[in-house]
Design a protein around this motif. Sequence first.
Motif, PDB file in Angstrom:
ATOM      1  N   CYS A   1       0.827  -1.218   0.000  1.00 30.78           N
ATOM      2  CA  CYS A   1       0.000   0.000   0.000  1.00 30.78           C
ATOM      3  C   CYS A   1       0.859   1.265   0.000  1.00 30.78           C
ATOM      4  CB  CYS A   1      -0.935   0.011   1.203  1.00 30.78           C
ATOM      5  SG  CYS A   1      -2.120  -1.352   1.206  1.00 30.78           S
ATOM      6  N   MET A   2       1.985   1.226   0.704  1.00 37.33           N
ATOM      7  CA  MET A   2       2.867   2.398   0.744  1.00 37.33           C
ATOM      8  C   MET A   2       3.362   2.714  -0.665  1.00 37.33           C
ATOM      9  SD  MET A   2       6.307   3.312   0.518  1.00 37.33           S
ATOM     10  CE  MET A   2       7.283   1.829   0.853  1.00 37.33           C
ATOM     11  N   ALA A   3       3.829   1.693  -1.378  1.00 36.34           N
ATOM     12  CA  ALA A   3       4.364   1.907  -2.722  1.00 36.34           C
ATOM     13  C   ALA A   3       3.300   2.438  -3.670  1.00 36.34           C
ATOM     14  CB  ALA A   3       4.959   0.605  -3.263  1.00 36.34           C
TER      15      ALA A   3
ATOM     16  N   GLN B   1      10.525   2.493   5.811  1.00 34.29           N
ATOM     17  CA  GLN B   1      11.648   1.559   5.639  1.00 34.29           C
ATOM     18  C   GLN B   1      11.183   0.112   5.442  1.00 34.29           C
ATOM     19  OE1 GLN B   1      15.209   2.673   5.681  1.00 34.29           O
ATOM     20  NE2 GLN B   1      15.054   0.779   4.511  1.00 34.29           N
ATOM     21  N   THR B   2      10.223  -0.336   6.250  1.00 33.47           N
ATOM     22  CA  THR B   2       9.769  -1.722   6.135  1.00 33.47           C
ATOM     23  C   THR B   2       9.172  -2.000   4.751  1.00 33.47           C
ATOM     24  OG1 THR B   2       8.371  -3.440   7.091  1.00 33.47           O
ATOM     25  CG2 THR B   2       7.547  -1.195   7.235  1.00 33.47           C
ATOM     26  N   GLY B   3       8.494  -1.034   4.182  1.00 29.56           N
ATOM     27  CA  GLY B   3       7.898  -1.215   2.860  1.00 29.56           C
ATOM     28  C   GLY B   3       8.912  -1.158   1.739  1.00 29.56           C
ATOM     29  N   VAL B   4       9.983  -0.396   1.945  1.00 30.96           N
ATOM     30  CA  VAL B   4      11.064  -0.344   0.953  1.00 30.96           C
ATOM     31  C   VAL B   4      11.822  -1.667   0.963  1.00 30.96           C
ATOM     32  CG1 VAL B   4      13.211   0.817   0.275  1.00 30.96           C
ATOM     33  CG2 VAL B   4      11.303   2.161   1.183  1.00 30.96           C
TER      34      VAL B   4
ATOM     35  N   HIS C   1       4.484  -9.419  -2.346  1.00 27.47           N
ATOM     36  CA  HIS C   1       4.177 -10.573  -3.170  1.00 27.47           C
ATOM     37  C   HIS C   1       3.057 -10.182  -4.122  1.00 27.47           C
ATOM     38  CE1 HIS C   1       2.660 -14.615  -4.020  1.00 27.47           C
ATOM     39  NE2 HIS C   1       3.864 -15.016  -3.703  1.00 27.47           N
ATOM     40  N   PRO C   2       3.088 -10.657  -5.364  1.00 26.82           N
ATOM     41  CA  PRO C   2       2.005 -10.281  -6.272  1.00 26.82           C
ATOM     42  C   PRO C   2       0.600 -10.605  -5.761  1.00 26.82           C
ATOM     43  CG  PRO C   2       3.457 -11.951  -7.255  1.00 26.82           C
ATOM     44  CD  PRO C   2       4.126 -11.462  -6.031  1.00 26.82           C
ATOM     45  N   PHE C   3       0.483 -11.663  -4.916  1.00 26.75           N
ATOM     46  CA  PHE C   3      -0.858 -12.045  -4.453  1.00 26.75           C
ATOM     47  C   PHE C   3      -1.245 -11.443  -3.112  1.00 26.75           C
ATOM     48  CE2 PHE C   3      -0.494 -14.375  -8.013  1.00 26.75           C
ATOM     49  CZ  PHE C   3      -0.208 -15.737  -7.969  1.00 26.75           C
ATOM     50  N   ILE C   4      -0.235 -11.057  -2.334  1.00 26.06           N
ATOM     51  CA  ILE C   4      -0.540 -10.570  -0.989  1.00 26.06           C
ATOM     52  C   ILE C   4      -0.053  -9.135  -0.856  1.00 26.06           C
ATOM     53  CG2 ILE C   4      -0.122 -10.904   1.477  1.00 26.06           C
ATOM     54  CD1 ILE C   4       0.559 -13.853   0.758  1.00 26.06           C
ATOM     55  N   LYS C   5      -0.978  -8.224  -0.646  1.00 26.28           N
ATOM     56  CA  LYS C   5      -0.578  -6.822  -0.540  1.00 26.28           C
ATOM     57  C   LYS C   5      -0.457  -6.436   0.924  1.00 26.28           C
ATOM     58  CE  LYS C   5      -1.138  -2.539  -3.018  1.00 26.28           C
ATOM     59  NZ  LYS C   5      -1.817  -1.808  -4.073  1.00 26.28           N
ATOM     60  N   THR C   6       0.778  -6.203   1.353  1.00 24.00           N
ATOM     61  CA  THR C   6       1.009  -5.763   2.726  1.00 24.00           C
ATOM     62  C   THR C   6       0.865  -4.251   2.803  1.00 24.00           C
ATOM     63  OG1 THR C   6       3.342  -5.797   2.140  1.00 24.00           O
ATOM     64  CG2 THR C   6       2.528  -7.645   3.416  1.00 24.00           C
ATOM     65  N   VAL C   7       0.919  -3.710   4.010  1.00 27.61           N
ATOM     66  CA  VAL C   7       0.732  -2.268   4.176  1.00 27.61           C
ATOM     67  C   VAL C   7       1.985  -1.495   3.774  1.00 27.61           C
ATOM     68  CG1 VAL C   7       0.274  -0.422   5.825  1.00 27.61           C
ATOM     69  CG2 VAL C   7      -0.974  -2.573   5.974  1.00 27.61           C
ATOM     70  N   GLY C   8       3.140  -1.929   4.262  1.00 29.45           N
ATOM     71  CA  GLY C   8       4.402  -1.321   3.850  1.00 29.45           C
ATOM     72  C   GLY C   8       4.818  -0.081   4.606  1.00 29.45           C
ATOM     73  N   LEU C   9       4.135   0.252   5.693  1.00 26.31           N
ATOM     74  CA  LEU C   9       4.664   1.302   6.556  1.00 26.31           C
ATOM     75  C   LEU C   9       4.098   1.161   7.965  1.00 26.31           C
ATOM     76  CD1 LEU C   9       2.199   3.489   6.896  1.00 26.31           C
ATOM     77  CD2 LEU C   9       3.105   4.480   4.867  1.00 26.31           C
TER      78      LEU C   9
ATOM     79  N   CYS D   1      12.484  -5.203   9.937  1.00 24.18           N
ATOM     80  CA  CYS D   1      12.926  -4.034   9.171  1.00 24.18           C
ATOM     81  C   CYS D   1      12.312  -2.747   9.701  1.00 24.18           C
ATOM     82  CB  CYS D   1      12.591  -4.184   7.690  1.00 24.18           C
ATOM     83  SG  CYS D   1      13.550  -5.483   6.890  1.00 24.18           S
ATOM     84  N   ALA D   2      11.243  -2.864  10.479  1.00 23.16           N
ATOM     85  CA  ALA D   2      10.629  -1.682  11.074  1.00 23.16           C
ATOM     86  C   ALA D   2      11.216  -1.391  12.452  1.00 23.16           C
ATOM     87  CB  ALA D   2       9.113  -1.888  11.192  1.00 23.16           C
ATOM     88  N   GLY D   3      12.178  -2.178  12.868  1.00 22.18           N
ATOM     89  CA  GLY D   3      12.877  -1.914  14.126  1.00 22.18           C
ATOM     90  C   GLY D   3      12.148  -2.393  15.367  1.00 22.18           C
TER      91      GLY D   3
END
Lengths: 382, 415
Positions: free
Chosen positions: B61-63, B90-93, B98-106, B236-238
């Motif tokens: 979602c972030m991207a 950072q976590t989203g970068v 995955h093409p099938f699973i959309k994570t939030v990314g931030l 990756c998000a610390g």
Amino acid sequence: MAAMKNCHNDYKMKFSVDEEFPDLSLHNNHMAKVLTKDIYSKLRGKSTPSGFTVDDVIQTGVDNPGHPFIMTVGCVAGDEESYEIFKELLDPIISDRHGGYKPTDKHKTDLNFENLKGGDDLDPNYVLSSRVRTGRSIKGFTLPPHNSRGERRGIEKLSIEALSTLDGEFKGKYYPLNGMTDAEQEQLIADHFLFDKPVSPLLTCAGMARDWPDGRGIWHNDNKTFLVWVNEEDHLRVISMQKGGNMKEVFRRFCVGLQKIEEVFKKHNHGFMWNEHLGYILTCPSNLGTGLRGGVHVKLPKLSTHAKFEEILTRLRLQKRGTGGVDTASVGGVFDISNADRLGSSEVDQVQLVVDGVKLMVEMEKKLEKGESIDGMIPAQK
Amino acid sequence: MASSFTRILSSKRNVGILSLVGGSVAAGFLLHREHVTAGEPLRRRYPASAEYPDLRKHNNCMASSLTPAIYAKLCDKATPNGYTLDQAIQTGVDNPGHPFIKTVGLVAGDEESYEVFAELLDPVIKERHNGYDPRTMKHPTDLNASKIQSGVFDERYVLSSRVRTGRSIRGLSLPPACTRAERREVERVVVDALSGLKEDLTGKYYSLTLMTEQEQQQLIDDHFLFDKPVSPLLTCAGMARDWPDGRGIWHNNEKTFLIWINEEDHTRVISMEKGGNMKRVFERFCRGLKEVERLIQERGWEFMWNERLGYILTCPSNLGTGLRAGVHVKLPRLSKDPRFSKILDNLRLQKRGTGGVDTAAVGGVFDISNLDRLGQSEVQLVQTVIDGVNYLIECEKRLEKGQDIKVPAPIKQFK
């Protein structure tokens, strides 16, 4: 350059030392052995001009308590200034890691390959390959634990420019990690050149894998004997290697290549980070000085099972690793043997120890093959 | 020690209260970075265009929402604690997805992240929460368990029932950004409050650093013990920094009410029991939450909450109720029916394996829970799960008898 403000650190200063001091009761690393509340208290209010703080330095050591048998360093530098601003913490760690090296000691740099004696006659029946690596940091940029995407890309751009000027035996090509073709990737894997995203928590907890693979890549010459990694654990890792036992040739190419690269960076006003106390400045304090690891893959099936093997290595100032590199096991009696020291002796000194030491160990192996004793050959402490 | 926190809190809570009643202008003034840092620039020697991440291979979602223009606008800002956009994304970068699973990314580093970086967070929230618009809509909170209808499942099918949510302590940074001192303070505040719980909620705290081997084994056997996060989405998000400092598990003596401290959120609150009495699970959930809230308020603290986003948690996917109500239910026939996914979709339910998120089902037993978190109240979401699971069980029974099943009409959402 004007000092940059680290407002997160200012916010943190509202909490007391006792509230913030890490719990290191289960830890076994150099940082945990040195860091006291007193030192922490003195350093926590500081930050380098780019905003790196003592908590940033120690995070990897807090997150990785270590192993009872293996003593890791437990801290990293975020920039050149870290070694100055946090010297109260880093100097004792450097001393512990580098055999008592004092804050007043001076480090000798010698990249004159002609000063190496011998090294061209290691028996190729035993010595399968020879390799010398080091790292270099580019002045004016912060280091991998701290650099931003813009800086990392800047380092990559400068490196590509510098490397593209090389010719002759050094003529080569750059492969960015984010953009190589499948065919190129397979070839680099087959050549054992491709490096992967770090998985070791020692590196990931220090923030070195951020934004992977942005700004990372591999350069190598057409002959596949000189290789440069860009933006892995350091700005640059420079590697000279070839099959067989001609360490002299490997070291010659290493020195000549490094000096050519350095000239180009200097022309762009971005020479390598270096000072006369710590030598070449790298991310991990364990790689200060020469940052050099010169080694061979050598067959020592009998010697490696001899009771005195470890002692021999220690006296020769050498260390063993498996053939997969650090933290791997040996396979088929083949060991990776390299210099243990980095700081306090020069490149020539360290490679000389490898050349002399490996030569001796091969002779020992031959004696053991004939069923003879090697007791008379055990060397004195170098 | 207490004094440094009191000092910070008095300014923090004013910010929190002001954003509730004073409107965006007052909150915006207090939150603007320059007010805190006296106009000093953040470290940046390259223009925003040189720093903008390479998101070409990313699916999160972030991207989808982070345009170069939004990045340029927000990249020099920081929350009053110094949390930046680069940290939030950072976590989203680092995890292209995955093409099938959309994570939030931030993630949010603190309560103010949702304000300072609203220009990015609002569209992300809208995408993740099916069109919920934080700029115009209000989130309903309702923890009145007596409103629940039916809610006792057929135990030949439902093996266990569980409701979880998270709560953040206002005035302290969230797990991606908290200092060791803040994390320890979260632990102290919550443990202190929990020691005031009585009767069926009476329990005990087990700190991850201090628990005995025996206690650890018991917690593992009870399936209560949580481990250091290994998912790169979290690391990756610390969120795993300083592990296991300040982390622990509290549970009541009856083992039906459990609280995780300083894992992915300040607290995760879980009510559970074997069998199908979801009504009782939810009743205990609401009662326990309200009691904990009362106890922390007695000590001068409160939960992070506002009327546009509901309860504030680390991941934008958990805003609103932060609630996941679910069951472990046997659906061996229905799960093989090609219409299964569509039925779940229309009922606003999701399936997971019995190991939780990203695991596979075993023996036809599925974890079925609500899809939504924001825009509907706790009561509404739990009712949705109850009605939906009852429907699934009916389908399974019909298939057992060789009868056909119907795909239900899609349930209306808030929009």
